[in-house]
Enzyme design. Structure first.
Site, mmCIF file in Angstrom:
data_model
loop_
_atom_site.group_PDB
_atom_site.id
_atom_site.type_symbol
_atom_site.label_atom_id
_atom_site.label_comp_id
_atom_site.label_asym_id
_atom_site.label_seq_id
_atom_site.Cartn_x
_atom_site.Cartn_y
_atom_site.Cartn_z
ATOM 1 N N HIS A 186 -48.231 -8.404 -23.847
ATOM 2 C CA HIS A 186 -47.165 -9.282 -23.363
ATOM 3 C C HIS A 186 -47.226 -10.648 -24.060
ATOM 4 C CE1 HIS A 186 -44.760 -11.030 -19.811
ATOM 5 N NE2 HIS A 186 -45.138 -12.087 -20.505
ATOM 6 N N GLU A 187 -48.419 -11.235 -24.105
ATOM 7 C CA GLU A 187 -48.551 -12.581 -24.687
ATOM 8 C C GLU A 187 -48.341 -12.568 -26.203
ATOM 9 O OE1 GLU A 187 -48.318 -14.862 -22.622
ATOM 10 O OE2 GLU A 187 -48.843 -13.667 -20.871
ATOM 11 N N HIS A 245 -44.764 -12.660 -27.050
ATOM 12 C CA HIS A 245 -44.189 -14.008 -26.969
ATOM 13 C C HIS A 245 -44.253 -14.724 -28.317
ATOM 14 C CE1 HIS A 245 -42.997 -14.995 -22.890
ATOM 15 N NE2 HIS A 245 -44.116 -14.517 -22.375
ATOM 16 N N CYS A 296 -43.412 -12.763 -15.685
ATOM 17 C CA CYS A 296 -43.601 -13.709 -16.781
ATOM 18 C C CYS A 296 -43.336 -15.109 -16.231
ATOM 19 C CB CYS A 296 -42.612 -13.390 -17.904
ATOM 20 S SG CYS A 296 -42.692 -14.539 -19.287
ATOM 21 N N LEU A 297 -44.166 -16.057 -16.593
ATOM 22 C CA LEU A 297 -44.006 -17.421 -16.057
ATOM 23 C C LEU A 297 -42.696 -18.065 -16.503
ATOM 24 C CD1 LEU A 297 -47.650 -18.840 -16.262
ATOM 25 C CD2 LEU A 297 -46.515 -17.713 -14.365
ATOM 26 N N GLY A 336 -51.445 -14.728 -17.922
ATOM 27 C CA GLY A 336 -51.468 -15.085 -19.331
ATOM 28 C C GLY A 336 -50.384 -16.105 -19.605
ATOM 29 N N GLN A 351 -44.374 -20.935 -24.624
ATOM 30 C CA GLN A 351 -43.956 -21.181 -23.235
ATOM 31 C C GLN A 351 -44.259 -22.602 -22.769
ATOM 32 O OE1 GLN A 351 -46.008 -17.449 -21.801
ATOM 33 N NE2 GLN A 351 -44.300 -17.514 -20.362
HETATM 34 CO CO CO Z 1 -44.548 -14.056 -20.416
#
Ligand code: CO
Length: 159
Positions: free
Chosen positions: A132-133, A136, A90-91, A47, A52
């Protein structure tokens, strides 16, 4: 087009994102680029959220069982009482994996890429990615979900 992924502690990751007012061609293009960026990342992301990639708007890209898709203005409207622990990455935190407790199932309302209101009910991994997303979009990160003690241990290792 591949987008640059903002890494912690970039300040944009802490901002509360704005609602998307209209699904314009620019929003659709950004969604497509986010999907491409998520898939091409090494390791592949499950995701990705707009902050981000430097855009403070309520837009996320997620992998689903069928195909990667975008959700605009996603909102959790129902959460299961039952919770589950699972390891998450997480990216924006390359190489960091944390055990995080989240609701096992969620129901999410959002707008799809065609501007239609959709509702999805999911469990397990899919529900986790969505939580999670959506976190963000409110500036909430995985390191906020663990104890202070664990956080100190992580940052000590990094210094
Ligand atoms: Co993340």
């Amino acid at each position: 087009m591949l987008l640059e992924i903002k890494k912690y502690p970039d300040l944009i990751l802490r901002k509360k994102c704005d609602e998307v007012k209209e699904v314009t061609p620019e929003i659709k293009k950004l969604g497509e680029d986010m999907i491409e960026t998520m898939i091409m990342n090494e390791p592949e992301g499950m995701g990705l959220s707009a902050p981000q990639v430097g855009k403070s708007i309520r837009l996320i890209a997620v992998q689903t069982e069928k195909e990667p898709t975008i959700f605009i203005n996603p909102k959790i409207i129902k959460k299961s009482r039952e919770k589950e622990m699972m390891e998450e990455g997480c990216l924006s935190f390359p190489g960091l994996w944390l055990e995080i407790k989240r609701a096992k199932g969620v129901e999410v309302e959002a707008i799809d890429k065609n501007g239609k209101i959709i509702k999805t009910k999911t469990e397990g991994l899919q529900a986790r990615i969505l939580q999670h997303e959506i976190d963000h979009l409110d500036g909430i990160l995985i390191i906020d979900k663990i104890s202070l003690f664990k956080r100190l241990k992580i940052f000590k290792k990094k210094m």
